[in-house]
Write an enzyme that holds these catalytic residues in place. Structure first.
Site, PDB file in Angstrom:
ATOM      1  N   HIS A 165       0.836  -1.200   0.000  1.00 21.01           N
ATOM      2  CA  HIS A 165       0.000   0.000   0.000  1.00 21.01           C
ATOM      3  C   HIS A 165       0.873   1.253   0.000  1.00 21.01           C
ATOM      4  O   HIS A 165       2.087   1.168   0.211  1.00 21.01           O
ATOM      5  CB  HIS A 165      -0.920   0.033   1.228  1.00 21.01           C
ATOM      6  CG  HIS A 165      -2.104  -0.868   1.098  1.00 21.01           C
ATOM      7  ND1 HIS A 165      -2.049  -2.209   1.382  1.00 21.01           N
ATOM      8  CD2 HIS A 165      -3.377  -0.619   0.699  1.00 21.01           C
ATOM      9  CE1 HIS A 165      -3.248  -2.749   1.175  1.00 21.01           C
ATOM     10  NE2 HIS A 165      -4.069  -1.809   0.772  1.00 21.01           N
ATOM     11  N   LYS A 221      -0.350   4.915   4.495  1.00 25.27           N
ATOM     12  CA  LYS A 221      -1.255   4.004   5.207  1.00 25.27           C
ATOM     13  C   LYS A 221      -0.746   3.777   6.625  1.00 25.27           C
ATOM     14  O   LYS A 221       0.436   3.484   6.835  1.00 25.27           O
ATOM     15  CB  LYS A 221      -1.374   2.675   4.464  1.00 25.27           C
ATOM     16  CG  LYS A 221      -2.401   1.732   5.077  1.00 25.27           C
ATOM     17  CD  LYS A 221      -2.675   0.548   4.173  1.00 25.27           C
ATOM     18  CE  LYS A 221      -3.647  -0.433   4.803  1.00 25.27           C
ATOM     19  NZ  LYS A 221      -4.957   0.168   5.113  1.00 25.27           N
TER      20      LYS A 221
END
Length: 259
Positions: A151, A155
């Site tokens: 990600h 995040k």
């Protein structure tokens, strides 16, 4: 018309869900809550829709059919169990909420006869990916299993909720209880465990790979998101599906997408 309230309306996903609702002909955004620390409380987000503080949620739900929570684990744990008492159906897309709060929500949904869904991901493809994790794990008993998720660098949590749901699906058909999170040092020969690896880099929306390794072969199941909009559009599908349910049950995304 489905009256919708969104919690976390100025977050990345929350904003997209609100935007799609405003463009929709069958869903009306009637309320939006935001964090008090973000400086947006009281700001007009859309024509007729003002950003409200979390304490105003119960008042907003007086006119709502569905509430979607896209806040944070700490914020959601304080409010989700109160939503069913208003007669409003609830969708929780916030990941990392503690088990006690989830159980309390489930009990309240049953008590007040509303309907709810909790999902780490609303994308249709991800839900098919989860289903295929079950199918492959069931058919490949005894294979080594590795889960890799990537990600964007911003995040905050790891592993992702999507990765952990994949792990839960695999565990449900393999009874593998041991989990490892990355490896370091002299680890020795792997055992009967599922190992989860989290990568954070750039602006990746979400890549998830599950590897099944057996004698002389390696199988990979992969899902890649190329836009955050896929999650928002899946959330809209979920809103439409649950809007007229009043059965005291917590439902699943398998039901939404008929998987």
């Amino acid at each position: 018309m489905i009256n919708l309230v969104v919690g976390g309306a100025t977050g990345k996903l929350g904003r997209m869900v609100c935007d799609l609702a405003m463009e929709s002909e069958d869903i009306e955004l009637v309320g939006a809550t935001v964090s008090k620390s973000g400086g947006n409380v009281g700001r007009m987000l859309y024509d007729g829709v003002k950003a409200s503080a979390p304490e105003d949620l119960m008042r907003l739900l007086d006119d709502a059919d569905v509430y979607v929570d896209l806040t944070t684990p700490s914020a959601a744990s304080k409010i989700i169990a109160d939503v069913p008492s208003t007669g409003t159906n609830i969708i929780v897309g916030t990941t990392g909420i503690d088990a006690t709060s989830i159980q309390e929500l489930t009990d309240r949904v049953s008590e007040y006869g509303v309907s709810g869904i909790i999902s780490a991901n609303f994308a249709r493809g991800v839900n098919v990916f989860w289903k295929m994790c079950e199918v492959m794990a069931s058919a490949l008993q005894g294979y080594d299993i590795e889960v890799i998720e990537t990600h964007h660098r911003r995040k905050k949590d790891a592993p992702s909720g999507t990765a952990m749901e994949a792990v839960r699906r695999i565990q449900s058909v393999t009874n593998i209880n041991d989990l490892e999170y990355g490896r370091q040092g002299v680890t020795g020969e792997r055992g009967q465990e599922i190992c989860i690896h989290s990568v954070r880099a750039g602006d990746v929306y979400g890549d998830h790979t599950v590897m099944f390794g057996g004698s002389m072969e390696l199988l990979e199941l992969k899902h890649r998101s190329v836009s955050r909009e896929v999650f928002a559009r899946g959330c809209m599908d979920t809103i439409r599906w649950i809007a007229d349910k009043k059965d005291g049950k917590m439902h699943t995304m398998n039901e939404v997408f008929n998987l």
